[in-house]
Every structure is written in C-alpha cells, then in structure tokens.
Design a protein around this motif. Structure first.
Motif, PDB file in Angstrom:
ATOM      1  N   GLY A 270      -4.113 -11.844  -5.455  1.00  0.00           N
ATOM      2  CA  GLY A 270      -4.159 -10.569  -5.421  1.00  0.00           C
ATOM      3  C   GLY A 270      -4.968 -10.187  -4.020  1.00  0.00           C
ATOM      4  N   HIS A 271      -4.292  -8.871  -3.629  1.00  0.00           N
ATOM      5  CA  HIS A 271      -5.198  -8.166  -2.360  1.00  0.00           C
ATOM      6  C   HIS A 271      -5.067  -6.866  -2.492  1.00  0.00           C
ATOM      7  CE1 HIS A 271      -1.275  -8.702  -0.550  1.00  0.00           C
ATOM      8  NE2 HIS A 271      -1.269 -10.159  -0.719  1.00  0.00           N
ATOM      9  N   LEU A 272      -5.441  -6.227  -3.605  1.00  0.00           N
ATOM     10  CA  LEU A 272      -5.603  -4.819  -3.933  1.00  0.00           C
ATOM     11  C   LEU A 272      -7.090  -4.545  -3.852  1.00  0.00           C
ATOM     12  CD1 LEU A 272      -4.701  -6.225  -6.893  1.00  0.00           C
ATOM     13  CD2 LEU A 272      -3.419  -3.765  -6.998  1.00  0.00           C
ATOM     14  N   GLY A 273      -7.302  -3.473  -3.331  1.00  0.00           N
ATOM     15  CA  GLY A 273      -8.653  -2.809  -3.341  1.00  0.00           C
ATOM     16  C   GLY A 273      -9.270  -3.310  -1.892  1.00  0.00           C
ATOM     17  N   LEU A 274     -10.505  -3.791  -2.288  1.00  0.00           N
ATOM     18  CA  LEU A 274     -11.360  -4.238  -1.131  1.00  0.00           C
ATOM     19  C   LEU A 274     -11.114  -5.768  -0.701  1.00  0.00           C
ATOM     20  CD1 LEU A 274     -14.420  -2.143  -2.037  1.00  0.00           C
ATOM     21  CD2 LEU A 274     -12.790  -1.867  -0.010  1.00  0.00           C
ATOM     22  N   VAL A 275     -10.677  -5.991   0.316  1.00  0.00           N
ATOM     23  CA  VAL A 275     -10.465  -7.447   1.001  1.00  0.00           C
ATOM     24  C   VAL A 275     -10.933  -7.528   2.302  1.00  0.00           C
ATOM     25  CG1 VAL A 275      -9.159  -9.538   0.780  1.00  0.00           C
ATOM     26  CG2 VAL A 275      -8.532  -7.538  -0.512  1.00  0.00           C
TER      27      VAL A 275
ATOM     28  N   ALA B  29      -2.279   3.916  -5.538  1.00  0.00           N
ATOM     29  CA  ALA B  29      -3.487   3.860  -4.610  1.00  0.00           C
ATOM     30  C   ALA B  29      -3.869   2.787  -3.875  1.00  0.00           C
ATOM     31  CB  ALA B  29      -4.844   3.741  -5.791  1.00  0.00           C
ATOM     32  N   SER B  30      -2.832   1.962  -3.699  1.00  0.00           N
ATOM     33  CA  SER B  30      -2.836   0.699  -2.752  1.00  0.00           C
ATOM     34  C   SER B  30      -1.355   0.955  -1.769  1.00  0.00           C
ATOM     35  CB  SER B  30      -2.773  -0.395  -3.419  1.00  0.00           C
ATOM     36  OG  SER B  30      -3.662  -0.707  -4.435  1.00  0.00           O
ATOM     37  N   VAL B  31      -0.523   1.386  -2.292  1.00  0.00           N
ATOM     38  CA  VAL B  31       0.650   1.663  -1.401  1.00  0.00           C
ATOM     39  C   VAL B  31       1.426   2.774  -1.732  1.00  0.00           C
ATOM     40  CG1 VAL B  31       1.307  -0.912  -1.184  1.00  0.00           C
ATOM     41  CG2 VAL B  31       2.284   0.547  -2.989  1.00  0.00           C
ATOM     42  N   PRO B  32       1.964   3.612  -0.646  1.00  0.00           N
ATOM     43  CA  PRO B  32       2.433   4.927  -0.792  1.00  0.00           C
ATOM     44  C   PRO B  32       3.155   5.017  -2.100  1.00  0.00           C
ATOM     45  CG  PRO B  32       2.640   4.199   1.514  1.00  0.00           C
ATOM     46  CD  PRO B  32       2.170   3.064   0.987  1.00  0.00           C
ATOM     47  N   CYS B  33       3.090   6.010  -2.787  1.00  0.00           N
ATOM     48  CA  CYS B  33       3.733   6.174  -4.053  1.00  0.00           C
ATOM     49  C   CYS B  33       3.720   7.800  -4.517  1.00  0.00           C
ATOM     50  CB  CYS B  33       3.439   5.413  -5.333  1.00  0.00           C
ATOM     51  SG  CYS B  33       4.453   5.524  -6.732  1.00  0.00           S
TER      52      CYS B  33
ATOM     53  N   ASN C  52      10.909  -8.923   3.463  1.00  0.00           N
ATOM     54  CA  ASN C  52      10.784  -7.305   3.749  1.00  0.00           C
ATOM     55  C   ASN C  52      10.533  -6.765   2.404  1.00  0.00           C
ATOM     56  OD1 ASN C  52      11.286  -7.031   6.381  1.00  0.00           O
ATOM     57  ND2 ASN C  52      13.531  -7.399   5.860  1.00  0.00           N
ATOM     58  N   HIS C  53      10.417  -7.397   1.342  1.00  0.00           N
ATOM     59  CA  HIS C  53      10.331  -6.543   0.072  1.00  0.00           C
ATOM     60  C   HIS C  53       9.055  -7.616  -0.446  1.00  0.00           C
ATOM     61  CE1 HIS C  53      14.146  -9.137  -1.349  1.00  0.00           C
ATOM     62  NE2 HIS C  53      12.981  -9.668  -1.927  1.00  0.00           N
ATOM     63  N   ALA C  54       8.261  -8.164   0.257  1.00  0.00           N
ATOM     64  CA  ALA C  54       7.030  -8.679  -0.274  1.00  0.00           C
ATOM     65  C   ALA C  54       5.944  -7.654  -0.484  1.00  0.00           C
ATOM     66  CB  ALA C  54       6.584 -10.047   0.630  1.00  0.00           C
ATOM     67  N   SER C  55       5.279  -7.876  -1.617  1.00  0.00           N
ATOM     68  CA  SER C  55       4.275  -6.676  -1.958  1.00  0.00           C
ATOM     69  C   SER C  55       3.200  -6.576  -1.041  1.00  0.00           C
ATOM     70  CB  SER C  55       3.843  -7.181  -3.368  1.00  0.00           C
ATOM     71  OG  SER C  55       2.750  -6.349  -3.723  1.00  0.00           O
ATOM     72  N   ASP C  56       2.649  -5.592  -0.854  1.00  0.00           N
ATOM     73  CA  ASP C  56       1.217  -5.288  -0.297  1.00  0.00           C
ATOM     74  C   ASP C  56       0.052  -5.430  -1.043  1.00  0.00           C
ATOM     75  OD1 ASP C  56       2.422  -5.151   2.357  1.00  0.00           O
ATOM     76  OD2 ASP C  56       2.612  -3.018   2.293  1.00  0.00           O
ATOM     77  N   THR C  57       0.311  -5.708  -2.226  1.00  0.00           N
ATOM     78  CA  THR C  57      -0.993  -5.917  -3.316  1.00  0.00           C
ATOM     79  C   THR C  57      -1.105  -7.077  -3.749  1.00  0.00           C
ATOM     80  OG1 THR C  57       0.324  -5.003  -5.195  1.00  0.00           O
ATOM     81  CG2 THR C  57      -0.916  -3.677  -3.854  1.00  0.00           C
ATOM     82  N   LEU C  58      -0.107  -7.893  -3.659  1.00  0.00           N
ATOM     83  CA  LEU C  58      -0.389  -9.323  -3.963  1.00  0.00           C
ATOM     84  C   LEU C  58       0.629 -10.249  -3.440  1.00  0.00           C
ATOM     85  CD1 LEU C  58       0.822 -10.906  -7.407  1.00  0.00           C
ATOM     86  CD2 LEU C  58       1.556  -8.556  -6.800  1.00  0.00           C
TER      87      LEU C  58
END
Ligand SMILES: Cc1ncc(COP(=O)(O)O)c(C=O)c1O
Length: 370
Positions: A344-349, A177-181, A297-303
C-alpha cells in the motif's frame, strides 16, 4: 499534510489501509466527547461534509456513516434498487465481486461482467454487455481494485454508462483523496469511500455521495433498509445531526485530516501519490519483481501488487518483513493469496520509507533463496 512526511514511524505500515496516521491527527480522538445532538457537533458535521464534498468534487448530497467501507457498499445497493432489478457489475477482482455478493443477498439480479485478475475493465466489453442487457438499471464498478492493484479508467467508463443513462455507482474506497476522482465531471451518481484509506484518518467512517438521479432511484427503491437508509441521513442532516450515534473521535481526526489535505491542495496530493507509486513500481521492477497488473498503464497509484518468484512463499516473505524489519505488507486475497504481494502507498509515504521497504524486501528475498 506533507510536513508529516518527516515523521519517524517505528513500523513501516504499507497496507492498502489502514494507513499510518500522524500523531497530530490521531490525538484529535482524545478530545473530550460532546453531545452529538448539540451545536458543536452540528458544526463539525457540516464542516466535514463541506470539505468532503470539495474533495469528492461534487455538489451532490454527501453523507457520513459510522461504518467501514463495506457499509456504504451495501448502502449503494439497498438504497437504489428493488427486488428483481437487474444490474451490471463490472468486476476486476475481489472487491468488485463484493458488489455482486451484496446485490445477490438482496435478491437483485446481477449480470456479472468479470475480467481476469490483473486486467482492467474493457470498455468495448462493457458497452456490449449493456446493449445485450437492456433491462439493466445500473452499472457498479470499482475505481481502484485493491485486491489486484489495478486502477480502472473512470472517464472512459463514464462515457459509456452515461450514454445509456444507467445509474453509475463507483467504489472509490481506495482511490478518492489519493487519485483524481471528480464526481460531477465524471457524472458519478453514487460514489463511496472510507476513512482509513487516502483520507489519512483512522478506520470507522465511510462516505457516500448521492446525485439527483440516484435520489429518483431511491424514491422507488423497495429493498429493505434501516441503518443505511439515506433518507434518514438526509432528514437528520437538515437538523445538523447524524441519525445514529457517530464515532465522534474519528470525526475529530477526519476534520483535522481534511484541513491538511485541503491546505496542501488536491492536485499536489494526487501528484505526490503518482510520484510515490512510480518510484515504488520502478524499484520493485529493478530488484526483479514482475508487476501483477498486465499493463503498467493501469497499475494503481495507491497500491502495487507484484508476482512472487517461483519457489517462494508469500507467508514467509511477509513474516520476515514483519518480524525482522517492521515492514507490514499484504498477500493477495482469495486465490491470489500465495501468488502476489500487495504494497500500500496511500496517504503519507516518505522516501526513507520507500528505501526501508525495498531494502527489507531484498534482504527477505535473499534469505528466502538461501
Ligand atoms: C476497493 C475497496 N472496496 C471495498 C473495501 C472494503 O472496505 P472495508 O474493509 O472498509 O469494509 C476495500 C477495503 O480494503 C477496498 O479497498
């Protein structure tokens, strides 16, 4: 969902879950309770399940449990294995290791393929490990390792796991729900997630998808199970019911949040997360932090996790951020507790929240260095 980006929150809750939940979604929980064995709940359950499947991108079965994410982690072990079975756990941190702990609690033999904290799963090592352990029945991986801020490349991992026809189990708790899976495209047999993450919903519910292959594993699985026995979920779902009393209020919130995610469209939700992550990483580097993942390149897009400068203490920085600036972030877990900060930066920021975070961090560090 984006319309809530202009909401003014008093606290900048930047944990990797629970995430800030807009009042419109939170308030759904105050609706009058209903009979969880009646028609109205049946509609809610089916409707939420369909929408979850859309976001999981799957035609597989999907069940909602009343638990946190660890409940479905346990379900992903107890439902598909038998005592003495061998599995490979490819772990890059604290949450990957949790799969090992759960499996060992059930007397499953774990082949630990651990990578150093900050690294991602190396697919050459994974393939070697599979070849060396031909009795292994399944591979367990964490998509997004919330303890280190590393995002594994699921499509590369999937190619290897499926080449050897192993059961592919993925913890997508802090990614889906935050990154494509995309479950079906990635041939994931069991994918799990939990409501307090990118779903922008309060904690209390968790989700597990189950492929046909996973059902075949389930049929011969002899590990003990009861609350999380997916057969119970399957049988009750046919009647439009959950097997046990659900968190009805959280279901109302989930229903609303799913509508908002689907209305925004998932590609846009993923793009939003990518942009926010890039902005936060760039700003943190600009103000002097070093990323903890060993490759951006493998840093997370949610935190995002960063190393703390020598001579500073995570406790003091986190304390100042909270007490003076109402910004809540996390320290590392286990032996990383005094080494990294996790944001954390999942959801709304919103952009304003990013600026608030960065300015507060600068001020907290200045004070720290005085
Ligand atoms: C990747 C991952 N796995 C598992 C968990 C455990 O989930 P819960 O705390 O909901 O039990 C978390 C929670 O932060 C997580 O981020």
């Amino acid at each position: 969902m984006q319309k809530y980006l202009s909401d003014k929150n008093e606290t900048n809750l930047r944990l990797p879950g629970p995430v800030p939940v807009p009042f419109d979604i939170l308030n759904e929980q105050t609706k009058p309770l209903i009979n969880h064995r009646g028609n109205e709940y049946s509609y809610l359950l089916k409707n939420c399940t369909d929408k979850l499947k859309q976001i999981f991108a799957t035609d597989n079965d999907l069940y909602i449990t009343t638990s946190s994410g660890t409940g479905v982690m346990e379900a992903s072990v107890s439902n598909f294995l038998s005592e003495g079975d061998e599995i490979i756990v490819a772990s890059v941190g604290w949450f990957g290791d949790r799969f090992t702990e759960i499996a060992q609690a059930y007397n499953v033999k774990v082949i630990n393929l651990s990578f150093s904290h900050g690294s991602n799963i190396n697919c050459i090592d994974l393939e070697e490990c599979i070849k060396k352990n031909p009795k292994a029945k399944a591979v367990y991986v964490t998509h997004n390792e919330t303890s280190t801020g590393v995002q594994n490349n699921l499509s590369d991992i999937s190619k290897i796991v499926t080449k050897y026809s192993l059961l592919f189990v993925v913890d997508g708790i802090s990614s889906v729900a935050s990154v494509p899976c995309e479950t079906d495209k990635l041939k994931i047999d069991v994918l799990i997630s939990a409501s307090q993450k990118g779903w922008v919903t309060p904690p209390g519910l968790a989700f597990i998808s189950v492929s046909k292959k996973a059902w075949n594993y389930h049929k011969v699985s002899s590990l003990p199970k009861y609350y999380f026995d997916i057969s119970q979920y399957k049988n009750y779902f046919k009647k439009g019911q959950p097997p046990f009393t659900p968190a009805i209020g959280v279901m109302y919130s989930l229903d609303k949040a799913l509508d908002l995610l689907i209305e925004e469209t998932m590609p846009k939700v993923y793009e939003r997360h990518k942009k926010v992550a890039y902005k936060i990483r760039t700003k943190l580097i600009e103000i002097g932090f070093e990323l903890f993942p060993d490759d951006e390149n493998h840093a997370s897009d949610t935190l995002t996790s960063v190393k703390i400068p020598k001579g500073t203490s995570t406790k003091q920085i986190i304390g100042k951020l909270e007490n003076k600036y109402n910004v809540i972030i996390s320290a590392g877990q286990g032996n990383l507790s005094d080494k990294i900060l996790r944001i954390g930066h999942l959801g709304l920021v919103s952009d304003a929240e990013i600026d608030w975070l960065i300015e507060s961090l600068i001020k907290s560090m200045e004070k720290e260095n005085e």
